[in-house]
Design a protein around this motif. Structure first.
Motif, PDB file in Angstrom:
ATOM      1  N   ARG A 172       0.813  -1.219   0.000  1.00  0.00           N
ATOM      2  CA  ARG A 172       0.000   0.000   0.000  1.00  0.00           C
ATOM      3  C   ARG A 172       0.848   1.270   0.000  1.00  0.00           C
ATOM      4  N   ASN A 173       1.876   1.272   0.832  1.00  0.00           N
ATOM      5  CA  ASN A 173       2.618   2.508   1.072  1.00  0.00           C
ATOM      6  C   ASN A 173       3.807   2.726   0.152  1.00  0.00           C
ATOM      7  N   SER A 174       4.308   1.645  -0.480  1.00  0.00           N
ATOM      8  CA  SER A 174       5.489   1.787  -1.344  1.00  0.00           C
ATOM      9  C   SER A 174       5.241   1.305  -2.765  1.00  0.00           C
ATOM     10  N   PRO A 218       2.071   3.158  -4.814  1.00  0.00           N
ATOM     11  CA  PRO A 218       2.303   4.570  -5.167  1.00  0.00           C
ATOM     12  C   PRO A 218       3.545   4.784  -6.020  1.00  0.00           C
ATOM     13  N   ASP A 225       2.896  14.371  -3.877  1.00  0.00           N
ATOM     14  CA  ASP A 225       2.678  13.758  -2.562  1.00  0.00           C
ATOM     15  C   ASP A 225       2.002  14.734  -1.614  1.00  0.00           C
ATOM     16  N   SER A 250      -1.955  10.969   1.258  1.00  0.00           N
ATOM     17  CA  SER A 250      -2.365  10.499  -0.056  1.00  0.00           C
ATOM     18  C   SER A 250      -1.420  11.070  -1.103  1.00  0.00           C
ATOM     19  N   THR A 251      -1.622  10.647  -2.330  1.00  0.00           N
ATOM     20  CA  THR A 251      -0.875  11.196  -3.461  1.00  0.00           C
ATOM     21  C   THR A 251      -1.864  11.586  -4.538  1.00  0.00           C
ATOM     22  N   TYR A 298      -4.794   8.681  -4.559  1.00  0.00           N
ATOM     23  CA  TYR A 298      -4.594   7.338  -4.013  1.00  0.00           C
ATOM     24  C   TYR A 298      -4.304   7.471  -2.529  1.00  0.00           C
ATOM     25  N   LYS A 316      -2.891   6.186   0.916  1.00  0.00           N
ATOM     26  CA  LYS A 316      -1.758   5.303   1.187  1.00  0.00           C
ATOM     27  C   LYS A 316      -2.036   4.201   2.207  1.00  0.00           C
ATOM     28  N   ASN A 317      -2.968   4.417   3.131  1.00  0.00           N
ATOM     29  CA  ASN A 317      -3.181   3.387   4.154  1.00  0.00           C
ATOM     30  C   ASN A 317      -4.183   2.319   3.716  1.00  0.00           C
TER      31      ASN A 317
END
Length: 314
Positions: free
Chosen positions: A28-30, A33, A44, A48-49, A172, A174-175
């Protein structure tokens, strides 16, 4: 300032999930994205992004397939309506070999069109009983194809935005694997299909491979349009993200590593299958973003009542 967003779920294939040992925090976090940044312009934010997507739209109306579609659909509809006329006049009818061949040709053409122009799926979800008023339920062979070509023609008349280049933003989170799109419902569905298409076109240069992006639904409605009892219906799901979700689904999908799963429910009872029970089954997975489709007699009958949220992305 808070805006209204429609919510979608980005789902990965089983091989990718296993490759990263279902480490959802890393995915999810790497992984997700970082790969999205390879495809879309990004910015960023705190949690979120924001991504910018610009696509030169390959419009169906400028294609060779469109010319084939117009020619074949007009002939097919005329021949189908001639059979309906015969049935209503005499009480009987025959499908000639040439008509059956024409219907098969048109069915194959529709598969190509749906594969190459995914935005036209929105056309096939149009619910307008007037499009079928002159058709005949008992003349079943070719009826769905006539409905489909009418829906596509109506849709194209009312949607000129697909002729031009398409530019939009999406977010998107991130969590979790959520995508947020701030547009009207039809455009949000269309833009989600573009995001999915762009990711899958670039799968050889990313780590997430081929993905599916499904709506997160608040509830599900069915577009059955038939008074007779439902004897058979199929629900289609994508492979769920996360080891816990896979374990909860069933052992078979985990063992086979299928990207999609279709469950067919049949009954011989006079009452048939309750629409309410089908909706209850569908809504549970729809709220997680894993429901792909509901099929009745080969036709998609799902009507998304999609989750909307108000959010301020910073």
């Amino acid at each position: 300032m808070e805006k209204k967003y429609f919510v979608f779920k980005l789902n990965l294939g089983p091989d990718i999930l296993e490759l990263y040992k279902f480490d959802m925090e890393q995915i999810r976090n790497s992984i997700i994205p970082d790969d999205l940044k390879k495809i879309f312009i990004s910015k960023d934010l705190d949690n979120s992004t924001r991504y910018s997507c610009t696509v030169r739209q390959n419009d169906f109306r400028n294609s060779d397939l469109y010319s084939q579609f117009i020619k074949l659909s007009n002939i097919h509809e005329q021949e189908y309506l001639a059979i309906v006329k015969e049935y209503r006049k005499t009480g009987g009818f025959n499908y000639s070999p040439s008509y059956q061949n024409l219907n098969n040709q048109f069915g194959k053409l529709m598969k190509k069109i749906r594969r190459e122009y995914p935005y036209l799926e929105s056309a096939l979800n149009i619910n307008d009983p007037k499009l079928s008023e002159d058709l005949e339920f008992k003349v079943g062979t070719g009826k769905k194809n006539v409905e489909r070509q009418r829906k596509i023609k109506i849709y194209l008349e009312n949607h000129n935005e697909f002729v031009n280049d398409v530019s939009f933003y999406f977010y998107y989170e991130k969590n979790r694997e959520y995508i947020y799109i701030s547009e009207n419902h039809n455009k949000a569905i269309f833009f989600a299909s573009i995001i999915q298409e762009e990711i899958n076109k670039n799968k050889k240069s990313t780590n997430i491979g081929e993905v599916s992006i499904n709506p997160i639904s608040e509830k599900i409605e069915l577009d059955i349009r038939q008074k007779t009892p439902i004897k058979e219906i199929s629900l289609s799901y994508v492979y769920p993200n996360g080891k816990k979700e896979v374990d909860e689904r069933n052992a078979a999908i985990k063992q086979i590593k299928a990207e999609r799963e279709e469950r067919t429910y049949k009954t011989s009872s006079k009452q048939g299958i309750s629409e309410e029970n089908v909706k209850n089954l569908a809504e549970e997975e729809g709220k997680k973003g894993y429901l792909s489709d509901i099929l009745y007699k080969g036709r998609s009958v799902v009507k998304w009542i999609q989750l909307e949220i108000r959010k301020d992305f910073k």
